[in-house]
Motif scaffolding. Structure first.
Motif, PDB file in Angstrom:
ATOM      1  N   TYR A 194       0.990  -0.983  -0.129  1.00  0.00           N
ATOM      2  CA  TYR A 194      -0.132  -0.018  -0.027  1.00  0.00           C
ATOM      3  C   TYR A 194       1.011   1.101  -0.082  1.00  0.00           C
ATOM      4  O   TYR A 194       0.706   2.214  -0.918  1.00  0.00           O
ATOM      5  N   SER A 230      -3.589  -5.419  -6.934  1.00  0.00           N
ATOM      6  CA  SER A 230      -4.170  -6.875  -6.507  1.00  0.00           C
ATOM      7  C   SER A 230      -3.952  -7.290  -5.227  1.00  0.00           C
ATOM      8  O   SER A 230      -4.795  -8.106  -4.680  1.00  0.00           O
ATOM      9  N   SER A 284      -6.591  -5.453  -0.052  1.00  0.00           N
ATOM     10  CA  SER A 284      -7.869  -5.999   0.102  1.00  0.00           C
ATOM     11  C   SER A 284      -8.672  -5.199  -0.211  1.00  0.00           C
ATOM     12  O   SER A 284      -8.795  -3.940  -0.476  1.00  0.00           O
ATOM     13  N   ASP A 285     -10.149  -5.512  -1.030  1.00  0.00           N
ATOM     14  CA  ASP A 285     -10.982  -4.692  -1.628  1.00  0.00           C
ATOM     15  C   ASP A 285     -12.017  -4.275  -0.539  1.00  0.00           C
ATOM     16  O   ASP A 285     -12.611  -3.296  -0.730  1.00  0.00           O
ATOM     17  N   THR A 286     -11.844  -4.685   0.812  1.00  0.00           N
ATOM     18  CA  THR A 286     -12.729  -4.272   1.888  1.00  0.00           C
ATOM     19  C   THR A 286     -12.190  -3.276   2.978  1.00  0.00           C
ATOM     20  O   THR A 286     -12.876  -2.811   3.740  1.00  0.00           O
ATOM     21  N   LYS A 345     -10.801  -0.781   5.275  1.00  0.00           N
ATOM     22  CA  LYS A 345     -11.138   0.665   5.398  1.00  0.00           C
ATOM     23  C   LYS A 345     -10.281   1.041   6.654  1.00  0.00           C
ATOM     24  O   LYS A 345     -10.035   0.609   7.291  1.00  0.00           O
ATOM     25  N   THR A 369     -13.032   2.655   0.553  1.00  0.00           N
ATOM     26  CA  THR A 369     -11.973   1.559   1.161  1.00  0.00           C
ATOM     27  C   THR A 369     -10.627   2.189   0.845  1.00  0.00           C
ATOM     28  O   THR A 369     -10.470   3.054  -0.096  1.00  0.00           O
ATOM     29  N   LYS A 429      -8.429   0.801  -1.300  1.00  0.00           N
ATOM     30  CA  LYS A 429      -8.239   0.610  -2.419  1.00  0.00           C
ATOM     31  C   LYS A 429      -8.764   1.988  -3.170  1.00  0.00           C
ATOM     32  O   LYS A 429      -8.065   2.388  -4.112  1.00  0.00           O
ATOM     33  N   GLU A 430     -10.072   2.300  -2.938  1.00  0.00           N
ATOM     34  CA  GLU A 430     -10.625   3.390  -3.685  1.00  0.00           C
ATOM     35  C   GLU A 430      -9.833   4.823  -3.432  1.00  0.00           C
ATOM     36  O   GLU A 430      -9.688   5.492  -4.082  1.00  0.00           O
TER      37      GLU A 430
END
Lengths: 207, 175
Positions: free
Chosen positions: A107, A125, A128-130, A132, A140, A142-143
């Motif tokens: 990250y 990739s 993690s997608d979730t 926060k 999140t 990622k966003e």
């Protein structure tokens, strides 16, 4: 001239290298593994045989230290030190629930890049997608990486890794390396014919 | 709810995360090795006692010299980095400049400064601080000679024929 020096000192890759404890300790160990044996060989207060023995032992010791440091720090101290820091600072916004130290490091690498370079990067990739920062945060992590120009940096997470590295340095280099060197270096020195079996070595200081 | 320990731990992590210097790692290694390495060396029974003393002393001294040298060079780095940053109009990036300069100086100190100081200081300091082993001086006397008892032939000299038994007389076979 001074601008050129400043450019070298502010080179982003060099700055990143200098801010990483693993890289700095590795650099220092390599310099020690070369500099100290050379200095011992130049010490005219000690006879040549002893100098050769002490220089070889010192070089081998520093290489042993480097080996211990490079294997133990990332796989043991960084891993468990980061987990421990997460437990201590549970629920703190400055240290979110990253799966492990490696996920945070990926990250951090992405967060340092330009926004356009982050899009479609292979490291995305591995995040993690979730995940926060906290439950209240709408985005999140990622966003954040995809939408923010400057995503949150989480210095506490970086600090937790650095603290683990420093702790590992003390335990690994000063304690384990010293203990191991007593068991490993003598057979090695015997293999190199600097020591004879069941015969102790004496260091002869010239009078 | 945060406890004082959590607060302090967080402050430590934040400080290390924002501004980690190569100096911190170097100082940690200098202190820990300066204490633990001589301790383990003195516990290594495979080496002779004098050898252990010399090695342990040099290791402890290296730790102490390293600690002092790193601190002094770091103070120099602070000034040098500020000077370069001012001249090149990069004052905002002073912390970054300090960390890279810190790495360069720590490495050069480990490579040249510390071994040179240790070479120069080990012997005089060892002579001054460690008690010299007193060697007993043996008086210069001739080594005692063992008296060999001479056979008494009661006035006669050593019988000649015994001395030359194998070299005299008639030889048989003419060889």
């Amino acid at each position: 001239m001074i601008d050129k020096v400043a450019n070298v000192l502010l080179n982003p890759k060099f700055v990143n290298f200098a801010n990483n404890t693993t890289y700095t300790v590795t650099t220092e160990s390599l310099f020690k593994a070369t500099g100290r044996p050379v200095a011992i060989m130049m010490d005219n207060n000690v006879d040549e045989k002893t100098r050769k023995y002490a220089a070889t032992k010192e070089g081998l010791y520093q290489l042993l230290c480097l080996g211990i440091y490079l294997t133990m720090i990332p796989f043991i101290f960084q891993k468990y030190g980061f987990k421990l820091a997460q437990k201590i600072l549970k629920g703190d916004k400055d240290l979110p629930a990253f799966k492990n130290a490696a996920e945070y490091l990926n990250y951090a690498k992405l967060a340092k890049m330009e926004k356009k370079d982050r899009q479609g990067h292979k490291l995305l990739s591995k995040i993690s997608d979730t995940l926060k920062i906290s439950k209240e945060d709408k985005l999140t992590l990622k966003e954040h990486l995809l939408k923010d120009d400057k995503p949150p940096a989480f210095p506490a997470a970086k600090g937790a890794i650095e603290l683990s590295n420093l702790t590992g340095t003390v335990i690994g280099l000063a304690w384990i390396a010293s203990e191991l060197s007593n068991h490993i270096l003598h057979p090695l020195m015997r293999g190199l014919r600097f020591e004879e079996k069941k015969k102790s070595n004496t260091i002869n200081i010239k009078g | 709810m945060t406890t004082p320990f959590q607060k302090q731990f967080k402050n430590l992590c934040m400080n290390l995360g924002k501004n980690n210097k190569a100096l911190y790692g170097a100082l940690t290694i200098a202190v820990s090795k300066g204490i633990l390495r001589p301790t383990f060396t003195m516990m290594d029974k495979k080496q002779e006692k004098d050898s252990r003393k010399y090695t342990a002393f040099r290791e402890g001294l290296t730790g102490a010299v390293a600690f002092g040298s790193y601190l002094i060079t770091d103070a120099g780095v602070e000034k040098l980095a500020k000077h370069i940053a001012e001249k090149s109009n990069h004052l905002k990036e002073l912390p970054k400049m300090k960390s890279t300069l810190s790495l360069i100086t720590v490495s050069l100190t480990a490579l040249f400064v510390i071994p040179a100081i240790c070479n120069a200081a080990t012997k005089p300091l060892m002579n001054a601080l460690l008690p010299k082993k007193e060697t007993k001086r043996i008086p210069q006397q001739p080594l005692p000679r063992k008296e060999i008892a001479q056979p008494n032939f009661q006035g006669y000299s050593t019988p000649y024929h015994f001395k030359n038994f194998y070299n005299s007389g008639m030889k048989i076979g003419g060889v």
